[in-house]
Enzyme design. Sequence first.
Site: not given
Ligand SMILES: Cc1ncc(C[n+]2csc(CCOP(=O)(O)OP(=O)(O)O)c2C)c(N)n1
Lengths: 371, 371, 345, 345
Positions: B260, B264, B273
């Site tokens: 990425r 985020h 981080y």
């Molecule tokens: C069930 C749930 N828990 C927490 C969140 C908050 N949240 C949004 S994105 C994220 C991280 C997701 O990481 P990843 O699966 O690696 O996807 P990326 O954003 O890196 O594409 C979190 C913890 C959420 N949207 N849904």
Amino acid sequence: MTVSASSQTQSTQALIGFDPQGEMPSNEVLLKMYTLMLTLRFWDERSLKLQRSGRISFCVTTKGEEATQVGTVAALRATDWVFPAYRQPGIPLWRGANLESLAHQIFGSAKDVSLGHQMPNHYSFHHLYYASVSSVIGTQIVHASGAALAAQAKGTDDVAVTYFGDGSTSANDFHSALTVAGAKKAPALFFCVNNHYAISLHVSQQTGAKYLADKGVGYGVKALRVDGNDVLAVYQTTLAMAERARRGEGPALLELVTYRLNPHSSSDDDARYRLKGEMDGWIDKDPIPRFEAFLLEKGVLSLPQVDALKIQVEADVLEATKIAQETPLPDWQTLIEGVYAEIPATLQADLDDLLAHEQGLSLPHPGAFPL
Amino acid sequence: MTVSASSQTQSTQALIGFDPQGEMPSNEVLLKMYTLMLTLRFWDERSLKLQRSGRISFCVTTKGEEATQVGTVAALRATDWVFPAYRQPGIPLWRGANLESLAHQIFGSAKDVSLGHQMPNHYSFHHLYYASVSSVIGTQIVHASGAALAAQAKGTDDVAVTYFGDGSTSANDFHSALTVAGAKKAPALFFCVNNHYAISLHVSQQTGAKYLADKGVGYGVKALRVDGNDVLAVYQTTLAMAERARRGEGPALLELVTYRLNPHSSSDDDARYRLKGEMDGWIDKDPIPRFEAFLLEKGVLSLPQVDALKIQVEADVLEATKIAQETPLPDWQTLIEGVYAEIPATLQADLDDLLAHEQGLSLPHPGAFPL
Amino acid sequence: MNATMTPSSQMTSSLIERNPETPITMVQAINEALFQALESNPNVIVFGEDVGISGGVFRATEGLQAQFGEARVIDMPLTEAGIIGSAYGMAVAGMTPVAEIQFADYIFPAFDQIVSEVAKLRYRSGGDCACPMVIRTPYGGGIRGGTYHSQSPEAYFTQTPGIKVVIPSTPADAKGLLLSALQSPDPVLFMEPKRLYRSPKGLVPVDPTPIPLGPARLVQAGKDLSVFCYGAMVDICQAAATKLQESDGVSIEIIDLRTLSPIDEASILASVRKTGRALMVYEAPKTGGYGSEISAIIAEKAVEYLKAPIKRVAGLDTPYPYSLESVYMPHPVRVMRAMQEVLGF
Amino acid sequence: MNATMTPSSQMTSSLIERNPETPITMVQAINEALFQALESNPNVIVFGEDVGISGGVFRATEGLQAQFGEARVIDMPLTEAGIIGSAYGMAVAGMTPVAEIQFADYIFPAFDQIVSEVAKLRYRSGGDCACPMVIRTPYGGGIRGGTYHSQSPEAYFTQTPGIKVVIPSTPADAKGLLLSALQSPDPVLFMEPKRLYRSPKGLVPVDPTPIPLGPARLVQAGKDLSVFCYGAMVDICQAAATKLQESDGVSIEIIDLRTLSPIDEASILASVRKTGRALMVYEAPKTGGYGSEISAIIAEKAVEYLKAPIKRVAGLDTPYPYSLESVYMPHPVRVMRAMQEVLGF
Ligand SMILES: Cc1ncc(C[n+]2csc(CCOP(=O)(O)OP(=O)(O)O)c2C)c(N)n1
Ligand SMILES: Cc1ncc(C[n+]2csc(CCOP(=O)(O)OP(=O)(O)O)c2C)c(N)n1
Ligand SMILES: [Mg+2]
Ligand SMILES: [Mg+2]
């Protein structure tokens, strides 16, 4: 494009048996293990009888799976937290619970520690580091990860352990638990009691994995397949993995390969789904005769001792259930105890209202149901 | 007791790259792939600008991860159902959605297909076999297993695919999904876009597994690690696994290894981080210049064509967002549309009550929040 | 301890140096409570997604990991069920876990753990086992978060015996109630109205001063109408009441329920018996919301005092919208009109 | 088709051969509805834990896999989230899934899928996507099932916009409502009162005859009191009313709500405006139960007709107990006393 087989992780699980060179319990401990296995067998028989005669409403047995309980708990410390499923009465019994307390629970009597709040076989023995049983499949698995994190935070070398079935590996919380423990290298042992069935579903239909122990690698959790009908193999593997965890080397998943010799529960009809012929092979591997033969051969026990023990254990079980059967049901006030540490005023008022008017009411129960 | 390493399943994942001998898209398709990757890059830039200037409330970008979208979708059929996360706008664009429809969504305008019901980047394109995006991490993964079961029941050879991040492999539904698809050999492809972070958590902290692709073996699901910044490696592997699934040989988990390059989301501060130095290496692996160099070398494109394309694509993106920006918000009646197929009488009455009295009200929004 | 503090951390400096006369935000108040709990009770563990290195997406745990280390302030993998299930195991093993669910919208993957396990452990074991813990989670709308960053799911939990539900509406209450939650022998779901995280600020005692769970807070006394509310709705009810008191010369009582479960029924009934009129204001969809329960209690136990219908101002019975959320969320003008209706009945 | 039927299968024989004048059980009625749906609509898929080879732990799916094959009647792994999540994917892909959750107590691992996904898909996509499905689950007490085989979790779902909640109370309604649920464009949670599975029996049309979702059922008309109930409580309310009508000469109206969500508000209000008195009877814990919502609606929209407090007879605010469940569950005598209280106010 062709992708070579070597570029993906492959299953390579061997079944671990008893190692004659390995760690052995003392004769005293061996005897205690054997006695407990017998006790469990008689406990099952008695419970089924009580259920069939309508004296208790329901039961689950552990017939065939005794070694998975006894072999593991014998290798643990008394302060290692246990988060059980509903098929591990052997754990509290090993740690000093008496049969009477189990009997009061299955009758839901006034002397049940749980105040008659749960159905049979859902014990709680907090002082024995045996946490209350839930009926919800899989939830307890992650509790062990939490208790293991607690040990880490406190800096003790206790481990936390949990038991669950083959079917339970499909539940959400199997995943939660191994994810957390694997990521944090938490000192937890995950005992997967593979008795080949989740009610009617054969383990081969439960998952596409070759072995349940293959599930460890995806979490970085060491995973082993163990002969779950060989109490000493279970003992030795548990001991090794517990020591490893105590040293801070991380959690382990132990697939204890065994077989459920009874129906799922007193409500189940296993003729509908059991694979033809499968049972016979497993009766030959029954862990109790196997262990008995070993102890006789090693001279730890003699045949007359075995016979005397069986008579004694059966009598103990009978006596305990008799006492519980004669104990009345809990008082109505217990209905509202334990929701919170303190009883909310509104809840007490609602019960008082019932008490004032409806003492003695009861609805008929329409009978046995599949639970 | 010592347990030999060979008695447990071990990780042996290699990173799969482009195979010059492998299947290649036509020049026309290569050009479409490249154009879409550029479009995504400009779309990101524009969205961020709109967010920073307060014209939209929020955005997530896909910078660095373009190849994981374009390489996969180019290898699929237009009727293969897609259950996306929030970082795959490239899928509907490939299948014919226009930029304007995406723009209306991020503005929540009166022309948004979703009637302004969701925050930016949560598209829905049912007619393009691209199911509505949820914010809840992981839930979509199991939807793909279900759609794959549907294909099995109907007897078609469509596959169902889903996208999710590295962090999402810890969510319950990753487990549910692979359990179901693995047990049923359902024709599903699971694209794990490993961009190394789940908000602030580095993938190395997310799991104890060595590689995310190791998670396949525990479900009997074929799993591969692919260079996710090499659009052609992604294309070739997807094609192979989709064909395998269509033949009834079962699901596959593809770990697409990428990075990425942006925070985020528009609410995130990645300086807190991000591992020092890690980013630099990945900028060198940016999938767009890599693919561009390949196309130039192969003579599929010339430098002047590249320049012209960039100007065109940027203009298209600008034009689409301008239109959406000038479109008013949806009508109040849309607030109650789509809860059920028919609007319940009580709900209409509640809205009518609002309409009668409060037209024109609005509360101030306290500003940007971390979503 | 001062010596090891990272000077860049807002929280630690605010704890040590801050002027008690300077108002702080709710998120600062929460951070301060967590800091003081970690400091005074070695069994406290704080954990969740992004709570460590990044200090939480709302910064509620800012500086805590730097201060108390990774064994006590833990960045967890992305599994809410794993977080709550771990909290249960920790609590059984004697710790005092404080778990953060990043948004209340994401509490549902942990719903089984909360409803089947956490809330039922004490009862099902007849008091043999218990799992006191605090589950903190930001909830509510007004931040343009749309469907999945705006929900108010309190009523799923207030209907679940065995877990307490607490919602603060001011920085001072947030700190004081959170400190009490940390001492509760029972699990507490502590829902933080995220719209109030950064404003308004309020005065908060520096010393740890628990505010007891249970009693509702009388925001303002009145005699013509009782308004029951909590969280971000309290300010909105106050704004509406102020306006109406000025324009119509009425006297409105506002009660901030604070502890939603177990409920402070006595305060509710006393107020309605006095005023004879009741209005509930909440953000969640109207049907089955917490306000419905208050209404039912009044209709059951104080109906003979009622001079008017019991009204509810709430969200529409839809998922939470995005573009038109300012229409969806209870607005002071909407609350004012409902007050007028009830008063003019 | 007859030729391939396994003669041992109760259901198939009852469908084909049974005498329409012979009463059948609720579980037979459900089995028949599923059979007919599978037969008439090739898109219907039935699946869940133990539904195939064993025919379901309550035998509701008996004989279906033998008849329709393993691709349409699927034994699923032990994952409720996987079951409901799969149903969603199937529905989006154009099938009509019928998922069984073995006990309503075990719906919580799938709660996120139901509440966040199934119920919200249509709204969040503005109608672009939808996932019509039926989720069948046995619920309720009275079978000595204790904490985890007796719960009545309907109010968790009736407060969730986007999913319909339907509860039958007779074999005929079970069949007719289930057939309608299978034609609904929206997801339906179909909760089956397991205490009524095997008795009493009732007459059920053999031909598939859908009963529309929405309208409540007037069990008996009356003029002094309106009783609102559903599921296993209907018989209990009838027993109580019969007794009281005989002894006290009162006239009691009983309304079986059947479709709990969206609610049939018109029938409720019409009845209360007529009788001036309302009693709700439900098995779930009292606080936050479905009866609270009915109470709130009446208190909001018909308070001026009320001659007495609106009462609720329900479970205690505790998890479900084991030894004393017959005290816990609403009993006809308890219902009778509540009727007397309201009537005598
Ligand atoms: C069930 C749930 N828990 C927490 C969140 C908050 N949240 C949004 S994105 C994220 C991280 C997701 O990481 P990843 O699966 O690696 O996807 P990326 O954003 O890196 O594409 C979190 C913890 C959420 N949207 N849904
Ligand atoms: C969440 C949940 N789903 C379904 C059930 C119903 N159920 C009780 S036991 C069981 C099978 C469990 O199989 P397994 O994990 O192998 O344990 P075993 O009974 O063989 O010891 C099922 C499906 C349940 N108790 N909890
Ligand atoms: Mg099993
Ligand atoms: Mg990621």
